[in-house]
Design an enzyme around this catalytic site. Structure first.
Site, PDB file in Angstrom:
ATOM      1  N   GLU A 170       0.617  -1.269  -0.196  1.00  0.00           N
ATOM      2  CA  GLU A 170      -0.039  -0.035  -0.046  1.00  0.00           C
ATOM      3  C   GLU A 170       0.845   1.199   0.121  1.00  0.00           C
ATOM      4  O   GLU A 170       0.584   2.243   0.897  1.00  0.00           O
ATOM      5  CB  GLU A 170      -0.994  -0.228   1.303  1.00  0.00           C
ATOM      6  CG  GLU A 170      -1.849  -1.281   1.213  1.00  0.00           C
ATOM      7  CD  GLU A 170      -2.806  -1.474   2.418  1.00  0.00           C
ATOM      8  OE1 GLU A 170      -2.893  -0.384   3.175  1.00  0.00           O
ATOM      9  OE2 GLU A 170      -3.493  -2.489   2.631  1.00  0.00           O
ATOM     10  N   GLU A 286      -6.118 -10.793  -1.218  1.00  0.00           N
ATOM     11  CA  GLU A 286      -7.196 -10.532   0.074  1.00  0.00           C
ATOM     12  C   GLU A 286      -8.681 -10.495  -0.386  1.00  0.00           C
ATOM     13  O   GLU A 286      -9.464  -9.746   0.175  1.00  0.00           O
ATOM     14  CB  GLU A 286      -6.612  -9.075   0.766  1.00  0.00           C
ATOM     15  CG  GLU A 286      -5.111  -9.093   1.081  1.00  0.00           C
ATOM     16  CD  GLU A 286      -4.774  -7.851   1.769  1.00  0.00           C
ATOM     17  OE1 GLU A 286      -5.741  -6.922   2.088  1.00  0.00           O
ATOM     18  OE2 GLU A 286      -3.586  -7.553   1.724  1.00  0.00           O
TER      19      GLU A 286
HETATM   20  O1  G3I Z   1      -5.076 -10.838  18.639  1.00  0.00           O
HETATM   21  C1  G3I Z   1      -5.063  -9.442  19.241  1.00  0.00           C
HETATM   22  C2  G3I Z   1      -5.864  -9.667  20.554  1.00  0.00           C
HETATM   23  O2  G3I Z   1      -5.346 -10.848  21.376  1.00  0.00           O
HETATM   24  C3  G3I Z   1      -5.926  -8.395  21.429  1.00  0.00           C
HETATM   25  O3  G3I Z   1      -6.698  -8.299  22.554  1.00  0.00           O
HETATM   26  C4  G3I Z   1      -6.372  -7.349  20.600  1.00  0.00           C
HETATM   27  C5  G3I Z   1      -6.457  -5.999  21.230  1.00  0.00           C
HETATM   28  O4  G3I Z   1      -6.487  -5.039  20.219  1.00  0.00           O
HETATM   29  O5  G3I Z   1      -5.718  -7.187  19.477  1.00  0.00           O
HETATM   30  C6  G3I Z   1      -6.090  -8.548  18.478  1.00  0.00           C
HETATM   31  O6  G3I Z   1      -5.199  -8.450  17.249  1.00  0.00           O
HETATM   32  C7  G3I Z   1      -5.656  -7.718  16.427  1.00  0.00           C
HETATM   33  C8  G3I Z   1      -5.440  -8.289  15.239  1.00  0.00           C
HETATM   34  O7  G3I Z   1      -6.104  -7.769  13.699  1.00  0.00           O
HETATM   35  C9  G3I Z   1      -5.710 -10.049  15.185  1.00  0.00           C
HETATM   36  O8  G3I Z   1      -7.358  -9.923  15.333  1.00  0.00           O
HETATM   37  C10 G3I Z   1      -5.119  -6.298  16.125  1.00  0.00           C
HETATM   38  O9  G3I Z   1      -5.393  -5.589  17.032  1.00  0.00           O
HETATM   39  C11 G3I Z   1      -5.620  -5.528  15.044  1.00  0.00           C
HETATM   40  O10 G3I Z   1      -4.845  -4.337  14.573  1.00  0.00           O
HETATM   41  C12 G3I Z   1      -5.237  -6.553  13.765  1.00  0.00           C
HETATM   42  O11 G3I Z   1      -6.113  -6.048  12.409  1.00  0.00           O
HETATM   43  C13 G3I Z   1      -5.526  -6.717  11.337  1.00  0.00           C
HETATM   44  C14 G3I Z   1      -5.475  -5.246  10.289  1.00  0.00           C
HETATM   45  O12 G3I Z   1      -4.767  -5.815   8.887  1.00  0.00           O
HETATM   46  C15 G3I Z   1      -3.862  -4.434  10.870  1.00  0.00           C
HETATM   47  O13 G3I Z   1      -2.875  -5.436  10.708  1.00  0.00           O
HETATM   48  C16 G3I Z   1      -6.525  -7.358  10.612  1.00  0.00           C
HETATM   49  O14 G3I Z   1      -6.919  -8.456  11.319  1.00  0.00           O
HETATM   50  C17 G3I Z   1      -6.259  -7.598   9.260  1.00  0.00           C
HETATM   51  O15 G3I Z   1      -7.472  -8.218   8.455  1.00  0.00           O
HETATM   52  C18 G3I Z   1      -6.098  -6.441   8.499  1.00  0.00           C
HETATM   53  O16 G3I Z   1      -5.381  -6.683   6.802  1.00  0.00           O
HETATM   54  C19 G3I Z   1      -5.274  -5.671   6.132  1.00  0.00           C
HETATM   55  C20 G3I Z   1      -3.783  -6.199   5.354  1.00  0.00           C
HETATM   56  O17 G3I Z   1      -2.909  -6.626   6.116  1.00  0.00           O
HETATM   57  C21 G3I Z   1      -3.597  -5.220   4.120  1.00  0.00           C
HETATM   58  N1  G3I Z   1      -4.828  -4.890   3.429  1.00  0.00           N
HETATM   59  C22 G3I Z   1      -5.875  -4.325   4.252  1.00  0.00           C
HETATM   60  C23 G3I Z   1      -6.264  -5.486   5.203  1.00  0.00           C
HETATM   61  C24 G3I Z   1      -7.418  -5.170   6.032  1.00  0.00           C
HETATM   62  O18 G3I Z   1      -7.526  -3.804   6.483  1.00  0.00           O
END
Ligand code: G3I
Length: 384
Positions: A170, A286
């Site tokens: 990105e 994705e």
């Molecule tokens: O698993 C922890 C949990 O243990 C904790 O209590 C909680 C507290 O906030 O966080 C949890 O982790 C989260 C993780 O996803 C797993 O669910 C993170 O906070 C959260 O920021 C993370 O978000 C991910 C996001 O990217 C940021 O990295 C999403 O799952 C994921 O689907 C999203 O994917 C992105 C791609 O990498 C790039 N393209 C867009 C796509 C969608 O936004």
């Protein structure tokens, strides 16, 4: 097996898609290179894709596979490639500038090898999901060292085990107002546009076997902003290729909008061909379909999501340079939408091929039809 055998694995991988993606693991694990195909009827998606020399798979998280046995079984049955949805990001694997924690991605890489799946890395460089220490530690003078150390350590750890890396994720943002359309990010601030070249060259040095990808979103529909972003991405790819940056593929995220009338077969096909004409492979990295604009009724949403999948994936797979399709999640049981982009009516999102009970939805059938209709990629048939 000598390393010479793998020197041109990248070319081998790129041209033969799924048929080779499992091969290195197969050679290493002693398993047959081809996943045993199921009965003709009800063939899983990974087998339908493999039959055409393609890969189908999904993103996931450790806890989904470790703690939900039913989900893990379906994931293993349907997916021929796995990408960590979160657990290869800086905030997870680099708790301190001089400390790495690979517990989570090691679990996912082992799961992929255990189930003869290809493993893809995401991402090496992104402006999001950076650890708390980043903002107070990284600056113009140390950014390149910190970036190179990250890529050498992370891509080096999984060298030879990764099908493809999203090296830079990105980097284009039209809102940034720059002539090169690069997104404002710490990497651009500290290193200038050259951070992209640095990242790809470091990744190529750390893992000469993986396909090195640039990955982006918002380039799928015919709306003016998406047309402009496609043009900017194409320009970036052209600049990288003309500067001999070691990039081999474009990742199109394909976070689609179900029911969006802005899909153009012609525009997508033309863009894919323009990317392919640069000598690049293409991965749909994705795929999901946002159903927030649709009425609450599940059947209505499921039909629209399936139509969105089928329109997009059938056009994508008609382009021979497309080698893989990954959905961003396999089941509505675990979609990021419910946390990050929930529906205003509170109804659970339905963006993925399997429903929350792990049952195939019309979107699953749409993917199956798209793989079955896809032209076979060159190389030995998986059926032989
Ligand atoms: O698993 C922890 C949990 O243990 C904790 O209590 C909680 C507290 O906030 O966080 C949890 O982790 C989260 C993780 O996803 C797993 O669910 C993170 O906070 C959260 O920021 C993370 O978000 C991910 C996001 O990217 C940021 O990295 C999403 O799952 C994921 O689907 C999203 O994917 C992105 C791609 O990498 C790039 N393209 C867009 C796509 C969608 O936004």
């Amino acid at each position: 097996m000598s390393m010479d055998h793998f020197i041109d694995r990248r070319t081998f991988l790129a041209s033969l898609g799924a048929l080779t993606a499992g091969a290195p693991f197969a050679f290493r694990s002693g398993r047959p290179p081809f996943w045993p195909l199921g009965a003709a009827a009800g063939l899983p998606l990974r087998a339908r894709a493999q039959a055409k020399g393609l890969l189908y798979g999904s993103s996931t998280l450790v806890r989904y596979l470790r703690d939900d046995k039913a989900f893990s079984a379906r994931f293993a049955e349907e997916c021929g490639i796995l990408v960590p949805e979160w657990e290869l990001k800086w905030e997870v694997i680099r708790p301190a500038p001089d400390r790495f924690d690979f517990t989570a991605p090691d679990f996912l890489a082992a799961y992929a090898a255990e189930h003869t799946m290809a493993f893809r890395g995401h991402p090496l460089v992104w402006h999001e999901s950076l650890p708390p220490w980043f903002a107070t530690t990284v600056n113009r003078s140390n950014a390149e060292t910190i970036l190179r150390k990250h890529i050498a350590t992370v891509a080096g750890r999984y060298a030879g085990k990764v099908h493809s890396w999203d090296v830079v994720n990105e980097a284009i943002d039209l809102g940034g107002g720059r002539p090169d359309s690069l997104r404002a990010s710490p990497w651009l601030d500290f290193l200038g546009p050259d951070y992209i070249r640095i990242a790809f060259e470091a990744a190529a040095q750390a893992d000469p076997h993986a396909l090195l990808c640039y990955n982006d979103y918002g380039i799928e529909f015919k709306w003016p902003k998406e047309q402009a972003k496609r043009a900017a991405v194409l320009e970036l790819l052209r600049r990288l290729k003309s500067s001999n940056v070691p990039i081999q593929a474009l990742g199109i995220q394909a976070h689609l909008r179900a029911g969006d009338p802005g899909f153009s077969v012609q525009e997508l096909a033309t863009f894919l061909r323009q990317v392919a004409d640069l000598g690049l492979k293409i991965l749909i990295t994705e795929l999901d379909a946002d159903d927030r604009a649709l009425p609450k009724d599940p059947a209505t949403r499921d039909q629209a999501v399936a139509k969105t999948y089928e329109s997009f994936v059938s056009v994508a797979l008609a382009e021979p340079a497309v080698i893989a399709v990954l959905t961003w999640g396999l089941s509505d049981r675990y979609t990021y939408f419910n946390k990050m982009r929930p529906r205003t009516d509170g109804a659970p999102a339905r963006p993925l091929p399997l429903d929350a009970d792990l049952k195939p939805k019309p979107a699953y059938d749409a993917l199956a039809r798209a793989f079955d209709a896809a032209p076979a990629r060159p190389g030995p048939s998986a059926q032989k």
